[in-house]
Design an enzyme around this catalytic site. Structure first.
Site, PDB file in Angstrom:
ATOM      1  N   LEU A 142       5.730  -7.143  11.227  1.00  0.00           N
ATOM      2  CA  LEU A 142       7.270  -7.598  11.069  1.00  0.00           C
ATOM      3  C   LEU A 142       8.351  -6.383  10.962  1.00  0.00           C
ATOM      4  O   LEU A 142       8.046  -5.316  10.587  1.00  0.00           O
ATOM      5  CB  LEU A 142       7.369  -8.032   9.666  1.00  0.00           C
ATOM      6  CG  LEU A 142       6.240  -9.160   9.278  1.00  0.00           C
ATOM      7  CD1 LEU A 142       6.760  -9.733   7.943  1.00  0.00           C
ATOM      8  CD2 LEU A 142       6.363 -10.124  10.413  1.00  0.00           C
TER       9      LEU A 142
ATOM     10  N   ALA B 195      19.302   8.597  19.541  1.00  0.00           N
ATOM     11  CA  ALA B 195      19.395   9.820  18.530  1.00  0.00           C
ATOM     12  C   ALA B 195      20.351   9.260  17.381  1.00  0.00           C
ATOM     13  O   ALA B 195      21.391   8.552  17.561  1.00  0.00           O
ATOM     14  CB  ALA B 195      19.972  10.994  19.273  1.00  0.00           C
TER      15      ALA B 195
ATOM     16  N   THR C  29       0.737  -1.152  -0.065  1.00  0.00           N
ATOM     17  CA  THR C  29       0.051  -0.018  -0.079  1.00  0.00           C
ATOM     18  C   THR C  29       1.011   1.145  -0.080  1.00  0.00           C
ATOM     19  O   THR C  29       0.996   1.821   1.049  1.00  0.00           O
ATOM     20  CB  THR C  29      -0.947   0.091   1.068  1.00  0.00           C
ATOM     21  OG1 THR C  29      -0.196  -0.227   2.232  1.00  0.00           O
ATOM     22  CG2 THR C  29      -1.873  -1.330   1.174  1.00  0.00           C
TER      23      THR C  29
ATOM     24  N   LYS D 116      18.160   0.554   7.308  1.00  0.00           N
ATOM     25  CA  LYS D 116      18.627   0.009   8.496  1.00  0.00           C
ATOM     26  C   LYS D 116      19.567  -1.149   8.412  1.00  0.00           C
ATOM     27  O   LYS D 116      19.476  -1.935   7.035  1.00  0.00           O
ATOM     28  CB  LYS D 116      17.444  -0.656   9.391  1.00  0.00           C
ATOM     29  CG  LYS D 116      16.776  -1.532   8.733  1.00  0.00           C
ATOM     30  CD  LYS D 116      15.320  -2.152   9.661  1.00  0.00           C
ATOM     31  CE  LYS D 116      15.957  -2.691  10.666  1.00  0.00           C
ATOM     32  NZ  LYS D 116      14.666  -3.387  11.407  1.00  0.00           N
TER      33      LYS D 116
ATOM     34  N   GLU E  31       0.051  -7.204  10.285  1.00  0.00           N
ATOM     35  CA  GLU E  31       1.301  -7.588  10.353  1.00  0.00           C
ATOM     36  C   GLU E  31       2.165  -6.561  11.379  1.00  0.00           C
ATOM     37  O   GLU E  31       1.924  -5.539  11.213  1.00  0.00           O
ATOM     38  CB  GLU E  31       1.906  -7.756   9.077  1.00  0.00           C
ATOM     39  CG  GLU E  31       2.037  -6.618   8.047  1.00  0.00           C
ATOM     40  CD  GLU E  31       3.582  -5.785   8.448  1.00  0.00           C
ATOM     41  OE1 GLU E  31       4.234  -6.492   9.058  1.00  0.00           O
ATOM     42  OE2 GLU E  31       3.635  -4.864   7.949  1.00  0.00           O
TER      43      GLU E  31
ATOM     44  N   LEU F 291      14.990   5.280  21.786  1.00  0.00           N
ATOM     45  CA  LEU F 291      15.647   6.408  22.200  1.00  0.00           C
ATOM     46  C   LEU F 291      17.057   6.622  21.499  1.00  0.00           C
ATOM     47  O   LEU F 291      17.728   7.363  22.507  1.00  0.00           O
ATOM     48  CB  LEU F 291      15.542   6.610  23.719  1.00  0.00           C
ATOM     49  CG  LEU F 291      13.972   7.119  24.182  1.00  0.00           C
ATOM     50  CD1 LEU F 291      14.089   7.230  25.888  1.00  0.00           C
ATOM     51  CD2 LEU F 291      13.445   8.265  23.624  1.00  0.00           C
TER      52      LEU F 291
ATOM     53  N   CYS G  83       7.694   1.730   5.795  1.00  0.00           N
ATOM     54  CA  CYS G  83       6.611   1.449   6.603  1.00  0.00           C
ATOM     55  C   CYS G  83       6.422   2.723   7.293  1.00  0.00           C
ATOM     56  O   CYS G  83       5.497   3.489   7.159  1.00  0.00           O
ATOM     57  CB  CYS G  83       6.598   0.293   7.408  1.00  0.00           C
ATOM     58  SG  CYS G  83       6.289  -1.358   7.001  1.00  0.00           S
TER      59      CYS G  83
ATOM     60  N   GLU H   3      12.066  -5.757   9.670  1.00  0.00           N
ATOM     61  CA  GLU H   3      13.012  -5.929   8.629  1.00  0.00           C
ATOM     62  C   GLU H   3      14.190  -6.410   9.308  1.00  0.00           C
ATOM     63  O   GLU H   3      14.602  -5.788  10.352  1.00  0.00           O
ATOM     64  CB  GLU H   3      13.098  -5.039   7.643  1.00  0.00           C
ATOM     65  CG  GLU H   3      12.041  -4.642   6.851  1.00  0.00           C
ATOM     66  CD  GLU H   3      12.516  -3.871   5.544  1.00  0.00           C
ATOM     67  OE1 GLU H   3      13.375  -3.982   4.924  1.00  0.00           O
ATOM     68  OE2 GLU H   3      11.635  -2.945   5.254  1.00  0.00           O
TER      69      GLU H   3
ATOM     70  N   ARG I 148      14.069   2.040   0.510  1.00  0.00           N
ATOM     71  CA  ARG I 148      13.123   3.022   0.398  1.00  0.00           C
ATOM     72  C   ARG I 148      12.986   4.066   1.587  1.00  0.00           C
ATOM     73  O   ARG I 148      13.234   3.657   2.715  1.00  0.00           O
ATOM     74  CB  ARG I 148      11.551   2.127   0.706  1.00  0.00           C
ATOM     75  CG  ARG I 148      11.421   1.350  -0.663  1.00  0.00           C
ATOM     76  CD  ARG I 148      10.081   0.346  -0.269  1.00  0.00           C
ATOM     77  NE  ARG I 148      10.271  -0.701   0.705  1.00  0.00           N
ATOM     78  CZ  ARG I 148       9.370  -1.280   1.050  1.00  0.00           C
ATOM     79  NH1 ARG I 148       8.253  -1.224   0.590  1.00  0.00           N
ATOM     80  NH2 ARG I 148       9.857  -2.173   2.030  1.00  0.00           N
TER      81      ARG I 148
END
Length: 444
Positions: free
Chosen positions: A156, A261, A88, A332, A154, A259, A269, A158, A339
C-alpha cells in the site's frame, strides 16, 4: 465467490484491507483490542486520513457487509480466512522489528480454530517469521494441520491505499512448499476480482514472500537517497539535480520515478523496514550484504539537517525568536501520518534552536501537535506565513505547490523560500522577487 473474512488489526493496513475486502464482495469482520477504535469504525469513522476510505468504510458498515469487534472468538467462529494486519514497529533501542502484535494475534487466534482455516499474514515481518508462526499455529490449533498459514505481503502507498487494495499491481502469496495445503486455492478465491483483470499472481515460498516487501522498500529508499546524495554534489558544483534526474531518467534501466531530490523519505514503512532488514541480516550472519543501507539511512537523515542548516544560514546563524513558516507536517501529501516525518523533524529542530516556528498542514495538525505541543500550529497557510522571515515548503501538498508567490510576498517579512521538496515553480518565485533555495539546484 463470497467468503467470510476476518482482519486482525484495524490500523492503517487492517482497516483499509477490511473495507477493500468488503468492496470485493466478501463478508468481513475487523478485530482489534482497542474498544474506542472499534466503536469509531463501527460508526463508519476512520481514525486516520486516507482519501476514499471513509466513503468505502461507511458504505459497507451500512450495508452490513463489514463490522468490527474486540472479540477474537467471534471472528474465529465467523471467518474461514483470517488476515493479520497489525503493526511491526521498530523496537526501542534497536533496529529490529517488534513482533509483539503479530505473535499476539497467533497466540490468541490459533487456539480458537476448531474447523479448517487459512491465515494470511500481511504485516511486514523479518524473514523466517512465517515459518515460525506456521509451526506455532499447527501446535496451538485444535484442528492441527488443517489450520494453515501463508504470507501475502501488502504494497500500500499512503494516499493511494484504496486503489492499491482494489486494483493491486501484483499479488504475492507465500506458501510452505512442503505443506502447500489450500492456501493458494483460497487466495485465488479471495482475490478473484483482481485475478480476472490479469493482475500478476505470484506464488512463492514463505521466505521469498517475506522478502518481497522489504526488498522493494530497500530499493526505493536507495533510489531516493541516491538522488539526494547527488544533490549534495550538485549544490557545490552549480549543477541542477532536477535536470540531471530528467536526463538519467530517460535510461529505461533507471527510470525517472523516485528520482526527486528533496527532504528525503519518512513514514511508518521505509525507515523502519530498511533498519529491520539490516537487523535481520545481522541475525542471519549476512550483515555485510546490507551494509550499504546504513548509508542510505544516513543520507536520508542528513537531508533534514541540511535544511535546518540552510535556515540558520539565511538567518545569519541566529535563529532565536526569528519567525519561520514550515508548510507541512505529514511525511507526504494526502496523509496525516507524522511517523518519522522529515517535515516535522525540521520544524522540531528549528523550534529547539529557538526559532519562532509556525507550522501548517492540511491534515496532520492534530497528530503533529500531540508530538510537539510546544510548537505553534497555525490554522491556515496564511496564518503560518504571516510576517515570516523564511518560508520552508516541507511537504508537497497541492495547496503549497499552487501558492501565488506575489500574494505570499505581501504577507511575509522577508521574501526567502526554501523549497525542501523541489515542488515549486522556481522561475515564478524568482520573477516575484523571492530568494529561492532549492535542493541540489540553483539558488538565487
Amino acid at each position: 465467490m463470497t467468503m467470510r473474512i476476518s482482519v486482525f488489526g484495524t490500523g492503517y493496513l487492517g482497516a483499509t484491507h477490511a473495507a477493500g475486502m468488503a468492496e470485493l464482495g466478501h463478508e468481513v469482520i475487523g478485530v482489534d483490542i482497542d474498544p474506542a477504535k472499534i466503536e469509531r469504525l463501527q460508526r463508519g469513522e476512520v481514525p486516520f486520513y486516507e482519501p476514499g476510505l471513509p466513503e468505502l468504510l461507511r458504505k459497507h458498515v451500512d450495508s452490513g457487509r463489514l463490522r468490527f469487534t474486540t472479540d477474537a472468538a467471534e471472528a474465529a467462529s465467523f471467518a474461514d480466512v483470517h488476515f493479520i494486519g497489525v503493526g511491526t514497529p521498530q523496537k526501542k533501542g534497536s533496529y529490529a522489528a517488534d513482533m509483539t502484535f503479530v505473535d499476539s494475534v497467533i497466540e490468541t487466534l490459533a487456539p480458537l480454530l476448531i474447523r479448517p482455516a487459512v491465515i494470511l499474514g500481511k504485516s511486514t515481518v523479518p524473514v523466517g517469521t512465517a515459518a515460525r508462526l506456521a509451526a506455532r499455529v499447527r501446535e496451538l490449533a485444535p484442528v492441527g494441520d488443517d489450520a494453515q498459514l501463508g504470507w501475502n505481503p501488502e504494497f500500500l502507498r499512503e494516499g493511494f491505499a484504496v486503489e492499491d487494495t482494489l486494483r493491486p499491481d501484483r499479488l504475492v502469496i507465500g506458501v510452505d512448499k512442503d505443506r502447500p495445503g489450500r492456501i493458494e486455492e483460497v487466495a485465488r478465491e479471495v482475490y478473484a476480482d483482481a485475478i480476472s483483470r490479469e493482475t500478476p499472481f505470484l506464488v512463492t515460498d514463505l521466505a521469498t514472500a517475506e522478502l518481497v516487501k522489504v526488498s522493494a522498500n530497500a530499493f526505493l529508499a536507495t533510489k531516493i537517497s541516491f538522488i539526494n546524495a547527488i544533490a549534495e554534489v550538485c549544490e557545490v558544483t552549480g549543477a541542477d539535480v532536477t535536470e540531471l534526474a530528467d536526463a538519467i531518467g530517460h535510461d529505461a534501466r533507471i527510470g525517472r520515478k523516485f528520482l526527486g531530490a528533496g527532504l528525503g523519505f519518512g513514514g511508518g514503512c521505509l525507515p523502519k523496514d530498511i533498519r529491520a532488514f539490516m537487523a535481520r541480516a545481522g541475525e542471519l550472519g549476512v550483515d555485510q550484504a546490507l551494509t550499504f543501507l546504513r548509508e542510505v539511512d544516513d543520507v536520508n537523515l542528513r537531508r533534514r539537517q541540511h535544511v535546518v542548516s540552510l535556515v540558520k544560514r539565511e538567518l545569519g546563524g541566529a535563529p532565536l525568536s526569528r519567525r519561520v513558516a514550515v508548510l507541512g507536517a505529514a511525511f507526504k501529501p494526502e496523509s496525516d501520518d507524522i511517523r518519522d516525518s522529515p517535515a516535522l523533524d525540521v520544524a522540531g529542530q528549528l523550534h529547539l534552536a529557538g526559532a519562532d516556528v509556525r507550522v501548517f498542514d492540511p491534515e496532520a495538525m492534530a497528530n503533529a501537535a500531540a508530538v510537539w505541543p510546544t510548537i505553534t500550529f497555525a490554522e491556515s497557510t496564511a496564518a503560518a506565513i504571516a510576517d515570516a522571515e523564511i518560508v520552508v515548503v516541507a511537504t508537497e501538498w497541492k495547496e503549497f505547490r499552487g501558492l501565488d508567490p506575489h500574494a505570499v510576498g505581501e504577507a511575509v517579512a522577508n521574501k526567502v523560500v526554501i523549497d525542501a521538496r523541489n515542488c515549486l515553480p522556481a522561475d515564478s518565485w524568482l520573477d516575484a522577487g523571492w530568494r529561492y533555495i532549492g535542493m541540489g539546484r540553483y539558488s538565487s
